[in-house]
Scaffold this motif. Structure first.
Motif, PDB file in Angstrom:
ATOM      1  N   ALA A  90      29.934  33.778  49.103  1.00 30.05           N
ATOM      2  CA  ALA A  90      30.611  34.440  47.979  1.00 30.05           C
ATOM      3  C   ALA A  90      30.198  35.895  47.837  1.00 30.05           C
ATOM      4  O   ALA A  90      30.995  36.748  47.422  1.00 30.05           O
ATOM      5  CB  ALA A  90      30.306  33.683  46.691  1.00 30.05           C
ATOM      6  N   TYR A  93      32.490  38.809  49.287  1.00 31.57           N
ATOM      7  CA  TYR A  93      33.729  39.278  48.690  1.00 31.57           C
ATOM      8  C   TYR A  93      33.392  40.216  47.533  1.00 31.57           C
ATOM      9  O   TYR A  93      32.670  39.857  46.607  1.00 31.57           O
ATOM     10  CB  TYR A  93      34.555  38.089  48.196  1.00 31.57           C
ATOM     11  CG  TYR A  93      34.917  37.145  49.325  1.00 31.57           C
ATOM     12  CD1 TYR A  93      35.908  37.479  50.225  1.00 31.57           C
ATOM     13  CD2 TYR A  93      34.236  35.947  49.489  1.00 31.57           C
ATOM     14  CE1 TYR A  93      36.238  36.630  51.263  1.00 31.57           C
ATOM     15  CE2 TYR A  93      34.559  35.086  50.514  1.00 31.57           C
ATOM     16  CZ  TYR A  93      35.565  35.433  51.398  1.00 31.57           C
ATOM     17  OH  TYR A  93      35.877  34.599  52.427  1.00 31.57           O
ATOM     18  N   LYS A  96      38.124  41.035  43.207  1.00 32.28           N
ATOM     19  CA  LYS A  96      38.564  39.800  42.563  1.00 32.28           C
ATOM     20  C   LYS A  96      39.610  39.083  43.411  1.00 32.28           C
ATOM     21  O   LYS A  96      39.583  37.867  43.552  1.00 32.28           O
ATOM     22  CB  LYS A  96      39.123  40.122  41.172  1.00 32.28           C
ATOM     23  CG  LYS A  96      39.607  38.913  40.425  1.00 32.28           C
ATOM     24  CD  LYS A  96      40.149  39.288  39.060  1.00 32.28           C
ATOM     25  CE  LYS A  96      40.662  38.066  38.343  1.00 32.28           C
ATOM     26  NZ  LYS A  96      41.232  38.353  37.051  1.00 32.28           N
ATOM     27  N   CYS A  99      38.082  37.400  46.443  1.00 32.88           N
ATOM     28  CA  CYS A  99      37.186  36.338  45.990  1.00 32.88           C
ATOM     29  C   CYS A  99      37.975  35.082  45.610  1.00 32.88           C
ATOM     30  O   CYS A  99      37.668  33.973  46.056  1.00 32.88           O
ATOM     31  CB  CYS A  99      36.362  36.839  44.798  1.00 32.88           C
ATOM     32  SG  CYS A  99      35.268  35.601  44.108  1.00 32.88           S
ATOM     33  N   VAL A 100      39.018  35.248  44.817  1.00 37.85           N
ATOM     34  CA  VAL A 100      39.835  34.118  44.368  1.00 37.85           C
ATOM     35  C   VAL A 100      40.611  33.519  45.538  1.00 37.85           C
ATOM     36  O   VAL A 100      40.766  32.305  45.647  1.00 37.85           O
ATOM     37  CB  VAL A 100      40.766  34.568  43.226  1.00 37.85           C
ATOM     38  CG1 VAL A 100      41.755  33.472  42.854  1.00 37.85           C
ATOM     39  CG2 VAL A 100      39.944  34.975  42.016  1.00 37.85           C
ATOM     40  N   TYR A 104      36.658  31.086  45.644  1.00 37.00           N
ATOM     41  CA  TYR A 104      35.511  31.270  44.762  1.00 37.00           C
ATOM     42  C   TYR A 104      35.997  31.689  43.381  1.00 37.00           C
ATOM     43  O   TYR A 104      37.179  31.969  43.164  1.00 37.00           O
ATOM     44  CB  TYR A 104      34.555  32.330  45.321  1.00 37.00           C
ATOM     45  CG  TYR A 104      33.836  31.889  46.586  1.00 37.00           C
ATOM     46  CD1 TYR A 104      32.804  30.972  46.508  1.00 37.00           C
ATOM     47  CD2 TYR A 104      34.175  32.408  47.822  1.00 37.00           C
ATOM     48  CE1 TYR A 104      32.121  30.575  47.655  1.00 37.00           C
ATOM     49  CE2 TYR A 104      33.514  32.031  48.965  1.00 37.00           C
ATOM     50  CZ  TYR A 104      32.484  31.106  48.874  1.00 37.00           C
ATOM     51  OH  TYR A 104      31.824  30.729  50.000  1.00 37.00           O
ATOM     52  N   LYS A 105      35.058  31.779  42.447  1.00 36.82           N
ATOM     53  CA  LYS A 105      35.390  32.192  41.094  1.00 36.82           C
ATOM     54  C   LYS A 105      34.819  33.591  40.839  1.00 36.82           C
ATOM     55  O   LYS A 105      33.685  33.880  41.192  1.00 36.82           O
ATOM     56  CB  LYS A 105      34.798  31.199  40.091  1.00 36.82           C
ATOM     57  CG  LYS A 105      35.242  31.453  38.688  1.00 36.82           C
ATOM     58  CD  LYS A 105      34.822  30.330  37.774  1.00 36.82           C
ATOM     59  CE  LYS A 105      35.341  30.632  36.372  1.00 36.82           C
ATOM     60  NZ  LYS A 105      34.974  29.611  35.421  1.00 36.82           N
ATOM     61  N   TRP A 106      35.645  34.426  40.245  1.00 39.47           N
ATOM     62  CA  TRP A 106      35.243  35.801  39.949  1.00 39.47           C
ATOM     63  C   TRP A 106      34.748  35.868  38.505  1.00 39.47           C
ATOM     64  O   TRP A 106      35.423  35.430  37.583  1.00 39.47           O
ATOM     65  CB  TRP A 106      36.417  36.751  40.148  1.00 39.47           C
ATOM     66  CG  TRP A 106      36.084  38.187  39.921  1.00 39.47           C
ATOM     67  CD1 TRP A 106      36.308  38.909  38.790  1.00 39.47           C
ATOM     68  CD2 TRP A 106      35.454  39.080  40.823  1.00 39.47           C
ATOM     69  NE1 TRP A 106      35.885  40.185  38.931  1.00 39.47           N
ATOM     70  CE2 TRP A 106      35.345  40.324  40.192  1.00 39.47           C
ATOM     71  CE3 TRP A 106      34.985  38.950  42.136  1.00 39.47           C
ATOM     72  CZ2 TRP A 106      34.771  41.432  40.788  1.00 39.47           C
ATOM     73  CZ3 TRP A 106      34.425  40.050  42.731  1.00 39.47           C
ATOM     74  CH2 TRP A 106      34.317  41.272  42.068  1.00 39.47           C
ATOM     75  N   LYS A 112      31.015  39.783  39.901  1.00 38.35           N
ATOM     76  CA  LYS A 112      30.507  39.170  41.129  1.00 38.35           C
ATOM     77  C   LYS A 112      31.364  37.965  41.486  1.00 38.35           C
ATOM     78  O   LYS A 112      31.963  37.343  40.621  1.00 38.35           O
ATOM     79  CB  LYS A 112      29.056  38.716  40.931  1.00 38.35           C
ATOM     80  CG  LYS A 112      28.053  39.818  40.866  1.00 38.35           C
ATOM     81  CD  LYS A 112      26.668  39.224  40.866  1.00 38.35           C
ATOM     82  CE  LYS A 112      25.634  40.334  40.824  1.00 38.35           C
ATOM     83  NZ  LYS A 112      24.274  39.829  40.810  1.00 38.35           N
ATOM     84  N   CYS A 113      31.365  37.684  42.714  1.00 42.48           N
ATOM     85  CA  CYS A 113      32.051  36.509  43.234  1.00 42.48           C
ATOM     86  C   CYS A 113      31.022  35.398  43.413  1.00 42.48           C
ATOM     87  O   CYS A 113      30.017  35.587  44.067  1.00 42.48           O
ATOM     88  CB  CYS A 113      32.748  36.856  44.542  1.00 42.48           C
ATOM     89  SG  CYS A 113      33.781  35.536  45.165  1.00 42.48           S
TER      90      CYS A 113
END
Length: 114
Positions: A90, A93, A96, A99-100, A104-106, A112-113
């Motif tokens: 994570a 990335y 946003k 990352c998404v 993953y979750k932003w 941060k990712c």
């Protein structure tokens, strides 16, 4: 006073009657009646049952014959699953969107990712 087969009196309270063989005779008559009904039912319904059984047998025979004359089905191979590429951590990335998209979750509080 009743006399037994030996001519001696039977013990007190015991009686021998002519009805001792009646149960066996009734059973034999019922058994004969059932046998006559079974034979007459077989005679009456035999042709219908034979016709039904021959129809079923012909259908089974036809399906077996069709199964033999047709070629065996070909087995299609199961597609192998391509291994997924290794996932980046994570922290790799930085935006946003990426990352998404990577699953993953932003977090907006601290961009941060995770």
């Amino acid at each position: 006073m009743s006399l037994g087969s030996t001519g001696k009196p039977l013990p007190n309270g015991t009686r021998r009657s002519r009805q001792s063989g009646q149960g066996l005779v009734e059973f034999a008559l019922i058994l004969a009646l059932v046998a006559v009904l079974a034979i007459s039912a077989t005679t009456f319904l035999g042709k219908q049952v034979a016709g039904s059984l021959s129809t079923v047998g012909a259908q089974i025979g036809a399906s077996v014959t069709r199964g033999v004359s047709q070629p065996a089905p070909t087995l299609t191979p199961v597609p192998t699953r391509t291994p997924s590429p290794t996932r980046k951590p994570a922290s790799a990335y930085t935006t946003k969107t990426t990352c998404v998209a990577a699953g993953y979750k932003w977090y907006t509080t601290a961009p941060k990712c995770r």
